[in-house]
Design a protein around this motif. Sequence first.
Motif, PDB file in Angstrom:
ATOM      1  N   PHE A   1      -2.406  -9.244  12.182  1.00 38.22           N
ATOM      2  CA  PHE A   1      -0.861  -8.311  11.323  1.00 38.22           C
ATOM      3  C   PHE A   1      -1.145  -7.229  11.744  1.00 38.22           C
ATOM      4  O   PHE A   1      -1.966  -6.651  11.206  1.00 38.22           O
TER       5      PHE A   1
ATOM      6  N   TYR B   1      -0.937   7.339   9.843  1.00 39.57           N
ATOM      7  CA  TYR B   1       0.118   7.770   9.002  1.00 39.57           C
ATOM      8  C   TYR B   1       0.871   8.855   8.999  1.00 39.57           C
ATOM      9  O   TYR B   1       1.728   8.853   9.283  1.00 39.57           O
TER      10      TYR B   1
ATOM     11  N   SER C   1       2.527  -0.444   4.817  1.00 36.25           N
ATOM     12  CA  SER C   1       2.083   0.122   3.125  1.00 36.25           C
ATOM     13  C   SER C   1       3.176   0.524   2.305  1.00 36.25           C
ATOM     14  O   SER C   1       4.479   1.580   3.331  1.00 36.25           O
TER      15      SER C   1
ATOM     16  N   PHE D   1      -0.172   3.079  -2.566  1.00 38.16           N
ATOM     17  CA  PHE D   1      -0.324   3.067  -1.207  1.00 38.16           C
ATOM     18  C   PHE D   1      -0.337   1.650  -0.991  1.00 38.16           C
ATOM     19  O   PHE D   1      -0.643   1.569  -0.173  1.00 38.16           O
ATOM     20  N   ASN D   2      -1.476   0.701  -1.971  1.00 33.35           N
ATOM     21  CA  ASN D   2      -2.120   0.098  -1.267  1.00 33.35           C
ATOM     22  C   ASN D   2      -0.858  -1.093  -1.635  1.00 33.35           C
ATOM     23  O   ASN D   2      -1.290  -2.406  -1.297  1.00 33.35           O
TER      24      ASN D   2
ATOM     25  N   LEU E   1       1.105  -3.715   0.471  1.00 31.10           N
ATOM     26  CA  LEU E   1       1.468  -4.452   1.521  1.00 31.10           C
ATOM     27  C   LEU E   1       2.147  -5.111   1.711  1.00 31.10           C
ATOM     28  O   LEU E   1       2.279  -6.182   1.122  1.00 31.10           O
TER      29      LEU E   1
ATOM     30  N   PHE F   1      -0.091  -0.042   9.443  1.00 34.89           N
ATOM     31  CA  PHE F   1      -1.389  -0.666  10.071  1.00 34.89           C
ATOM     32  C   PHE F   1      -1.524  -2.420  10.637  1.00 34.89           C
ATOM     33  O   PHE F   1      -0.907  -2.935  10.969  1.00 34.89           O
TER      34      PHE F   1
ATOM     35  N   LEU G   1      -9.667  -4.195   9.542  1.00 41.05           N
ATOM     36  CA  LEU G   1      -8.867  -3.462  10.000  1.00 41.05           C
ATOM     37  C   LEU G   1      -8.646  -3.295  10.826  1.00 41.05           C
ATOM     38  O   LEU G   1     -10.030  -2.863  10.934  1.00 41.05           O
TER      39      LEU G   1
ATOM     40  N   TYR H   1      -4.140  -5.384  11.125  1.00 40.11           N
ATOM     41  CA  TYR H   1      -5.427  -5.616  10.817  1.00 40.11           C
ATOM     42  C   TYR H   1      -5.791  -7.206  11.809  1.00 40.11           C
ATOM     43  O   TYR H   1      -4.770  -7.448  12.315  1.00 40.11           O
TER      44      TYR H   1
ATOM     45  N   LYS I   1      -5.049   2.171  12.341  1.00 39.26           N
ATOM     46  CA  LYS I   1      -4.150   2.644  10.726  1.00 39.26           C
ATOM     47  C   LYS I   1      -3.093   3.869  11.783  1.00 39.26           C
ATOM     48  O   LYS I   1      -4.006   4.910  12.201  1.00 39.26           O
TER      49      LYS I   1
END
Lengths: 113, 117
Positions: free
Chosen positions: B90, B51, B94, B102-103, B105, B34, B46, B36, B49
């Motif tokens: 930033f 995945y 994850s 998942f969160n 970081l 990600f 955000l 940010y 992202k």
Amino acid sequence: EAAVTQSPRNKVAVTGGKVTLSCNQTNNHNNMYWYRQDTGHGLRLIHYSYGAGSTEKGDIPDGYKASRPSQENFSLILELATPSQTSVYFCASGEDWGPGQLYFGEGSKLTVL
Amino acid sequence: AQSVTQPDARVTVSEGASLQLRCKYSSSGTPYLFWYVQYPRQGLQLLLKYYSGDPVVQGVNGFEAEFSKSNSSFHLRKASVHWSDSAVYFCVLSAGMLSGSFNKLTFGAGTRLAVCP
């Protein structure tokens, strides 16, 4: 609109004093997080929670406690504040199913003298 | 152990110029990456992202990022910057399935972008 609000936004404390930083979210997210931000370190995870009544230690939990009394509220507690805990603290909430999709508050600047 | 490195603490560009902010990551599992952005006196938002799938992902305000597994990189780009892009950016990794959450970081140290008129 997702919303995470922190209070106080600015706090000056004395060494050895108790500090409580509060966070409220209206996103109905199960997951909540406390980070601190220091120059050169990015954000570092202090404590997190999967839901009301639960708290978990993050990467730098020493000197901090957390409390999650309800889905909406998550507090960070410094029982005996030290100057090394001077920092900017961010609360965030996140969905269960979205890796990394966190919603942050505006931060609480803490100065410990 | 996971890590994120942003080698440039500060970047200055002229308005209208192109931009690349660099990010290198280390992960033993499938990386979820990600970017940010933090505007002055605000929390983090955000930007985009990644995945899986197409290595080039689009974000808000004309930003895009390219994932490279071979280089362990996830660089952020913008074709033409505006003064309002001045902020701290930033790069974030994850923990994904490895940690059960998942969160959780891992943040890079951030790159402060200054856009000059």
